[in-house]
Design a protein around this motif. Sequence first.
Motif, PDB file in Angstrom:
ATOM      1  N   THR A 138      -5.357  10.331  -7.288  1.00 33.40           N
ATOM      2  CA  THR A 138      -3.949  10.487  -6.908  1.00 33.40           C
ATOM      3  C   THR A 138      -3.051   9.926  -8.010  1.00 33.40           C
ATOM      4  OG1 THR A 138      -4.619  10.207  -4.625  1.00 33.40           O
ATOM      5  CG2 THR A 138      -2.283   9.968  -5.084  1.00 33.40           C
ATOM      6  N   LEU A 139      -3.399   8.741  -8.482  1.00 30.66           N
ATOM      7  CA  LEU A 139      -2.571   8.102  -9.511  1.00 30.66           C
ATOM      8  C   LEU A 139      -2.578   8.913 -10.807  1.00 30.66           C
ATOM      9  CD1 LEU A 139      -3.489   4.382  -8.828  1.00 30.66           C
ATOM     10  CD2 LEU A 139      -1.165   5.337  -8.852  1.00 30.66           C
ATOM     11  N   ALA A 140      -3.678   9.622 -11.040  1.00 31.74           N
ATOM     12  CA  ALA A 140      -3.779  10.387 -12.276  1.00 31.74           C
ATOM     13  C   ALA A 140      -3.062  11.730 -12.187  1.00 31.74           C
ATOM     14  CB  ALA A 140      -5.252  10.606 -12.616  1.00 31.74           C
ATOM     15  N   ALA A 141      -2.681  12.111 -10.972  1.00 33.90           N
ATOM     16  CA  ALA A 141      -2.087  13.440 -10.797  1.00 33.90           C
ATOM     17  C   ALA A 141      -0.692  13.495 -11.424  1.00 33.90           C
ATOM     18  CB  ALA A 141      -2.015  13.777  -9.313  1.00 33.90           C
ATOM     19  N   GLU A 142      -0.311  14.709 -11.777  1.00 33.70           N
ATOM     20  CA  GLU A 142       0.957  14.929 -12.466  1.00 33.70           C
ATOM     21  C   GLU A 142       2.138  14.400 -11.648  1.00 33.70           C
ATOM     22  OE1 GLU A 142       1.775  19.045 -13.085  1.00 33.70           O
ATOM     23  OE2 GLU A 142       3.592  18.653 -14.256  1.00 33.70           O
ATOM     24  N   GLY A 143       2.982  13.658 -12.288  1.00 34.67           N
ATOM     25  CA  GLY A 143       4.241  13.236 -11.686  1.00 34.67           C
ATOM     26  C   GLY A 143       4.156  12.017 -10.791  1.00 34.67           C
ATOM     27  N   VAL A 144       2.956  11.511 -10.553  1.00 35.11           N
ATOM     28  CA  VAL A 144       2.826  10.395  -9.605  1.00 35.11           C
ATOM     29  C   VAL A 144       3.304   9.092 -10.243  1.00 35.11           C
ATOM     30  CG1 VAL A 144       1.199   8.972  -8.287  1.00 35.11           C
ATOM     31  CG2 VAL A 144       0.992  11.469  -8.278  1.00 35.11           C
ATOM     32  N   VAL A 145       4.111   8.376  -9.519  1.00 39.18           N
ATOM     33  CA  VAL A 145       4.668   7.115 -10.009  1.00 39.18           C
ATOM     34  C   VAL A 145       3.963   5.927  -9.353  1.00 39.18           C
ATOM     35  CG1 VAL A 145       6.786   5.715 -10.100  1.00 39.18           C
ATOM     36  CG2 VAL A 145       6.895   8.187 -10.497  1.00 39.18           C
ATOM     37  N   ALA A 146       3.640   6.067  -8.088  1.00 39.24           N
ATOM     38  CA  ALA A 146       3.007   4.942  -7.404  1.00 39.24           C
ATOM     39  C   ALA A 146       2.276   5.418  -6.154  1.00 39.24           C
ATOM     40  CB  ALA A 146       4.052   3.906  -6.998  1.00 39.24           C
ATOM     41  N   VAL A 147       1.258   4.647  -5.802  1.00 36.57           N
ATOM     42  CA  VAL A 147       0.597   4.803  -4.501  1.00 36.57           C
ATOM     43  C   VAL A 147       0.573   3.415  -3.872  1.00 36.57           C
ATOM     44  CG1 VAL A 147      -1.519   5.410  -3.287  1.00 36.57           C
ATOM     45  CG2 VAL A 147      -0.859   6.680  -5.343  1.00 36.57           C
ATOM     46  N   PHE A 148       1.076   3.299  -2.671  1.00 41.61           N
ATOM     47  CA  PHE A 148       1.047   2.004  -1.980  1.00 41.61           C
ATOM     48  C   PHE A 148       0.253   2.152  -0.689  1.00 41.61           C
ATOM     49  CE2 PHE A 148       5.267   1.721  -4.197  1.00 41.61           C
ATOM     50  CZ  PHE A 148       4.923   0.710  -5.094  1.00 41.61           C
ATOM     51  N   THR A 149      -0.466   1.113  -0.369  1.00 42.80           N
ATOM     52  CA  THR A 149      -1.245   1.106   0.873  1.00 42.80           C
ATOM     53  C   THR A 149      -0.779  -0.046   1.755  1.00 42.80           C
ATOM     54  OG1 THR A 149      -2.902  -0.403   0.001  1.00 42.80           O
ATOM     55  CG2 THR A 149      -3.268   1.955  -0.393  1.00 42.80           C
ATOM     56  N   GLY A 150      -1.354  -0.130   2.919  1.00 40.30           N
ATOM     57  CA  GLY A 150      -1.032  -1.216   3.830  1.00 40.30           C
ATOM     58  C   GLY A 150      -1.313  -2.570   3.211  1.00 40.30           C
ATOM     59  N   ALA A 151      -2.378  -2.635   2.408  1.00 40.32           N
ATOM     60  CA  ALA A 151      -2.717  -3.908   1.763  1.00 40.32           C
ATOM     61  C   ALA A 151      -1.591  -4.335   0.828  1.00 40.32           C
ATOM     62  CB  ALA A 151      -4.032  -3.765   1.007  1.00 40.32           C
ATOM     63  N   GLU A 167       8.609   4.826   8.278  1.00 38.09           N
ATOM     64  CA  GLU A 167       9.013   5.469   7.024  1.00 38.09           C
ATOM     65  C   GLU A 167      10.292   4.861   6.473  1.00 38.09           C
ATOM     66  OE1 GLU A 167       8.409   7.035   9.861  1.00 38.09           O
ATOM     67  OE2 GLU A 167       6.577   8.214   9.529  1.00 38.09           O
ATOM     68  N   GLU A 168      11.159   4.363   7.369  1.00 35.46           N
ATOM     69  CA  GLU A 168      12.400   3.731   6.912  1.00 35.46           C
ATOM     70  C   GLU A 168      12.096   2.470   6.110  1.00 35.46           C
ATOM     71  OE1 GLU A 168      15.330   5.088  10.591  1.00 35.46           O
ATOM     72  OE2 GLU A 168      13.999   3.391  10.902  1.00 35.46           O
ATOM     73  N   ALA A 169      11.149   1.705   6.632  1.00 34.46           N
ATOM     74  CA  ALA A 169      10.766   0.478   5.926  1.00 34.46           C
ATOM     75  C   ALA A 169      10.031   0.818   4.631  1.00 34.46           C
ATOM     76  CB  ALA A 169       9.883  -0.382   6.831  1.00 34.46           C
ATOM     77  N   ILE A 170       9.210   1.852   4.685  1.00 32.99           N
ATOM     78  CA  ILE A 170       8.411   2.208   3.500  1.00 32.99           C
ATOM     79  C   ILE A 170       9.320   2.620   2.337  1.00 32.99           C
ATOM     80  CG2 ILE A 170       6.753   3.887   2.580  1.00 32.99           C
ATOM     81  CD1 ILE A 170       5.482   3.916   5.452  1.00 32.99           C
ATOM     82  N   VAL A 171      10.284   3.518   2.578  1.00 28.39           N
ATOM     83  CA  VAL A 171      11.117   3.979   1.447  1.00 28.39           C
ATOM     84  C   VAL A 171      12.039   2.866   0.949  1.00 28.39           C
ATOM     85  CG1 VAL A 171      11.023   6.438   2.043  1.00 28.39           C
ATOM     86  CG2 VAL A 171      12.928   5.041   2.906  1.00 28.39           C
ATOM     87  N   THR A 172      12.494   2.013   1.859  1.00 21.10           N
ATOM     88  CA  THR A 172      13.382   0.928   1.426  1.00 21.10           C
ATOM     89  C   THR A 172      12.613  -0.069   0.568  1.00 21.10           C
ATOM     90  OG1 THR A 172      14.579   1.204   3.504  1.00 21.10           O
ATOM     91  CG2 THR A 172      15.052  -0.784   2.244  1.00 21.10           C
ATOM     92  N   TRP A 173      11.451  -0.429   1.060  1.00 22.55           N
ATOM     93  CA  TRP A 173      10.602  -1.375   0.333  1.00 22.55           C
ATOM     94  C   TRP A 173      10.184  -0.788  -1.020  1.00 22.55           C
ATOM     95  CZ3 TRP A 173       5.280  -0.907  -0.859  1.00 22.55           C
ATOM     96  CH2 TRP A 173       4.662  -2.091  -1.306  1.00 22.55           C
ATOM     97  N   ALA A 174       9.752   0.478  -1.003  1.00 23.63           N
ATOM     98  CA  ALA A 174       9.286   1.112  -2.243  1.00 23.63           C
ATOM     99  C   ALA A 174      10.424   1.245  -3.249  1.00 23.63           C
ATOM    100  CB  ALA A 174       8.669   2.478  -1.935  1.00 23.63           C
ATOM    101  N   ALA A 175      11.628   1.510  -2.755  1.00 24.56           N
ATOM    102  CA  ALA A 175      12.776   1.609  -3.668  1.00 24.56           C
ATOM    103  C   ALA A 175      12.977   0.281  -4.394  1.00 24.56           C
ATOM    104  CB  ALA A 175      14.037   1.990  -2.893  1.00 24.56           C
ATOM    105  N   GLY A 176      12.767  -0.796  -3.670  1.00 24.65           N
ATOM    106  CA  GLY A 176      12.864  -2.116  -4.296  1.00 24.65           C
ATOM    107  C   GLY A 176      11.769  -2.338  -5.323  1.00 24.65           C
ATOM    108  N   LYS A 177      10.569  -1.952  -4.981  1.00 27.42           N
ATOM    109  CA  LYS A 177       9.434  -2.117  -5.904  1.00 27.42           C
ATOM    110  C   LYS A 177       9.648  -1.315  -7.185  1.00 27.42           C
ATOM    111  CE  LYS A 177       7.331  -4.885  -3.955  1.00 27.42           C
ATOM    112  NZ  LYS A 177       6.977  -6.136  -4.584  1.00 27.42           N
ATOM    113  N   LEU A 178      10.158  -0.109  -7.038  1.00 21.64           N
ATOM    114  CA  LEU A 178      10.232   0.808  -8.177  1.00 21.64           C
ATOM    115  C   LEU A 178      11.618   0.846  -8.814  1.00 21.64           C
ATOM    116  CD1 LEU A 178       8.210   3.709  -6.481  1.00 21.64           C
ATOM    117  CD2 LEU A 178       7.360   2.042  -8.145  1.00 21.64           C
TER     118      LEU A 178
END
Lengths: 787, 155, 263
Positions: A54-67, A262-273
């Motif tokens: 997944t990480l190697a696929a075109e255009g991918v910036v990040a993969v996040f899991t529960g961990a 999903e609300e928490a995921i996109v908000t959190w990820a926006a901060g990470k990235l």
Amino acid sequence: MAIGQSVKRKEDARFLTGRGVYTDDINRPGQLHAVIVRSPLPHARIAGIDAGETLAAEGVVAVFTGADMAADGVGSLPCGWLIHNKDGSEMVEPPHPPLVAERVRHVGDQVAVVIAETRAQAKRAAQLLDVDYEDLDAVVSCADATEDGAPLVWDEAPGNTCYDWELGDREATDAAFERAAQVVELDLVNNRLVPNAMEPRAAIGEYDPAGGNYTLTTTSQAPHVVRLLMGAFVLNLPEHKLRVVAPDVGGGFGSKIFHYAEEAIVTWAAGKLARPVKWTAERSESFVSDAHGRDHVSHAELAVDEQGQFLGLRVRTVANMGAYLSTFATSIPTYLYATLLAGCYRTPAIYCEVRSVFTNTVPVDAYRGAGRPEAAYLLERLVDKAARQLGIDRIELRRRNFIPKDAFPYATPVALEYDTGDYEATLDLALSQADWDGFESRREEAAARGKLRGIGASTYVEACGIAPSAVAGALGARAGLYESAVVRVHPTGSVSVLTGSHSHGQGHETTFAQIVADRLGVDIDAVEVVHGDTEIIPFGMGTYGSRSLAVGGSALFKALDKVVAKGKKIAAHMLEAAADDIEFADGQFKVAGTESSVALDEVAFAAYVPHDYPIEELEPGLEETAFYDPANFTFPAGCHICEVEIDPETGAVELVGVTVADDVGRVINPMIVEGQIHGGLAQGIGQALLENCVYDENGQLLTSSFMNYAMPRAADLPSFDVGHHVTPCTHNPLGVKGVGEVGSIGVPPAVINAVLDALAPLGVGDIEMPATPERVWRAIRDARAAG
Amino acid sequence: MARMSLNVNGRDVSADVPDATLLVELLREHLDLRGVHVGCDTSQCGACSVLVDGRSVKSCTMFAGEADGSSVTTIEGLADGAELHPMQQAFRECHALQCGFCTPGMVLSAIDLLERQPDPGESEIREWLEGNLCRCTGYHNIVEAVKSCAAAQRS
Amino acid sequence: MQDFALHRPTSAAAAVETCRGCDEGRYLAGGQSLIPMMKLDLALPSDLVSLAGIAELSGIRREGETLTIGAAETHAAVAESAEVAGAIPALAGLAARIGDAQVRNRGTLGGSIAHADPAADYPAALLALGAAIVTDRREIEAESFFAGPYETALEAGELIRAARFPIPEAAAYAKFPQPASKFALVGVFLARTAEGVRVAVTGAATTVFRADAIEQALERSFEASALDGLEIPPDGLTDNLDASAEYRAHLIGAMTRRALTAI
């Protein structure tokens, strides 16, 4: 007088021209796209996740899991209502992480998020994520979950029980049954539904590193609630650094109240990235990630005396919570359900037990009516069955047991105090509108055409605008239940209203403007109603439970009162009179008994340009804020009548007439009120005849798209005959009750009672919702076989 | 990747998009016509309906390349300046919309009906609109709007 | 959706030629089934050959006792055609109730029968009317065309040009729709021709089929009473979420009676 008029809606201008702005219409510079990887299994342990491909696929910036989220200290999506068991202990409240790390618990559970430059890239890469699942046994239905030895959804919830709760006086109820002449019993299922607002959910998270500010744009009915829950419990962000915006929202019906992962995921990820991250659900994703509705299994018993007086009601319900506790899930089968079991009747003793269970299905929460349709369905089916069993006319039986109109305020044995109502009035209105008395000739005419015609009624009561906060708090609510409003009169006399009550189809921008126009005497076009942005609106508890007008409108009314009060002081100064002598009407402040007056816009101008102003006693400006915490619920009620024709050969049910008479309190905009009733009716009819959310025994969702979940279409429905009888609410300043849910509450039992009326001559006594052609056909066939 | 030319809302446009681009993607993402809504992924809901050469189609179930050389009308192309199309006007008068999400597709589908049948009966209207789901209105007022628009256009 | 190359030939010959040269080429007719399948990755063509610009695939004409409908004619065009209404009104009525208005504006006769959805409407008409499917290389009798769910007798790259319907003495189609998809839960097409009665059933099994027992009963007496006492066995019928095999079996009789009444 703007109140009471069918003013055309202000919001229509943008919606009719394609200029509405829904969340998915918004794109931010540098925006990334998130796709959620969801569990294909109902119950499994995550043994490992390999994101290499997944990480190697075109255009991918990040993969996040529960961990990843857990390691970052991200918390659990909270449940907003604590229920206590019969023994006083607390319900089981398992964790609800936005991304699960260890164990998936329903098909659609969130496992990981793949973030890429484009949506297509994210989608493709998400398919490459290698998740190693170890399959576990699943439970699906209420019946499965409560079986001995059933697999456990949560190890900490033995018997899959979330809570085992009771309401009412058990001993008094048992005693009533002991002296009953007859007992009427009924088993019923309240079918599980998928809300399916037409706009799929979407969310955009943004982070501004300069100020450390987060913004979430989301398809929400309650943006402040989302800010509170996500900020305080999930992401640990203080309110002043977190803005939540709900722009135009394409319908909610309850499903968009809740704070979603999903609300928490996109908000959190926006901060990470440090880049905006957008997620939009596809419809097939909505089916496995939007909270579902209903899903009760109940056993009900009614004790009656020889005259048909109801003596006691005993109800045992198992309610499906799904795999996690969604925001308001626990309150639905308890305080919004069992409290309504008195209905319109003087039943002196009621006892209800509710066991809520976890299953490996999508979480279940409020859907249009939320608990009250389940109560009305149970009661109104039971009353019809009692009438048949006792040989008493079903309308007469209702009349004998109605709470009479002079008995209000009326305290029920299940914790509510109805302030007002006139159940005979709405019943009589509906009966006459539907030509109930002329039905037999229509039945005969239909029979001549080979059709089975039936008529059915329901007389329901519901409770809106959950309140007051203190009482709800004592019952386990973890939030207040007030609403806020700001009225800002601008220097030249136009008005902005900031309301905490979000509008997503209900027409607040018009109705609220009518209240302002009426109170301040300004043109309705001089009023702008603003909602849906936590940065602008002081606070809000959101739109649900038909509360907007009763609670939000009352807050607005209070703020208007304050504006008028201040305006009087300013006018008194301008007119050189005492404030007590100033009267306000039609936009004019007037010295009582004189022709001396000053207009609102002049007063506003003076307030903002205070050259000649009582500055020692009064602050400049003309803006007031009010919070309104209602004294009680409101209690809309009414009578719904349906007429059906059944083709005995195919079992197909045609709904040929729907006549309703509702008491929703004072009506501000009849056009909008009727529209709300129509919409609720369609959803209630959908539940009764078409819609059914079905899992297979292994936990796979079978009705997973519009190809197999039957949404009501135009040709499935007739036109509706809608009437009103008003008893104004006694405890809010507008006298309003609420209208959003009456259709979905009142009509399902009326449809089924009509179907059973049509089938009664064949000996059919029961049918489940939805009354599909095959079910009806089977009922007819089985009854004929039984002879 | 293909170059295509089409007329959208009276304006000639050309675009270079991958062949796998759906018409709805061309309209929403490349031409910024955000009134074209996506409500499902199984070609059922009709929120994405537009007129292609005067006939209603689900723009999620047609490739952009198939519209090459066609004339496409979206909700944005109906009003004449500030003056609403009669169907838009009828929807407003009859309160035939609530959340507004299905409205663009519903309006365009209804226009297609009246092009074909200027005097439809209630059941004809209801059957015609089967390709457009609305969760808010119960369809009652939508049917009223179509009737009222038809009556206004006939007179 | 996986990327592909879209080709837009202007003749049938060019379409066949283009498709032959493709790795995983497929014809794109109205796309009302193919595009939803592609969205779900259930179809992954390398190339799509659009049939929309090929004039020779259009046209509806009656010649003597035969009605020929071009493969690219949309359901809406068939529903609105005076030619069809005059020759086989049941066929126009069938087309008028396929899917919904938008689907009928795009979906075509050729696309529908090539896709061979077991619950599609057209296959019942073709089978009951004894139609012939005209391709770029041969004519195939409907009887041997529908081979299974989503399976036909078409060879790789074979292109449907038209369907040729013998005009019956009388015909009717009765459909009991699945309420969500509007496909046929059971659809019965009934035709009375000089050669006899033909009854084709769609939606009830993995592929469209002729109901021999009903045909024989109606041969004896062409009225509803001929069906009295005739039990349709549920064996082999589809049994799923939408309906049980038993109910489908019952609906075959019910829809046959409805079709008889309509004739």
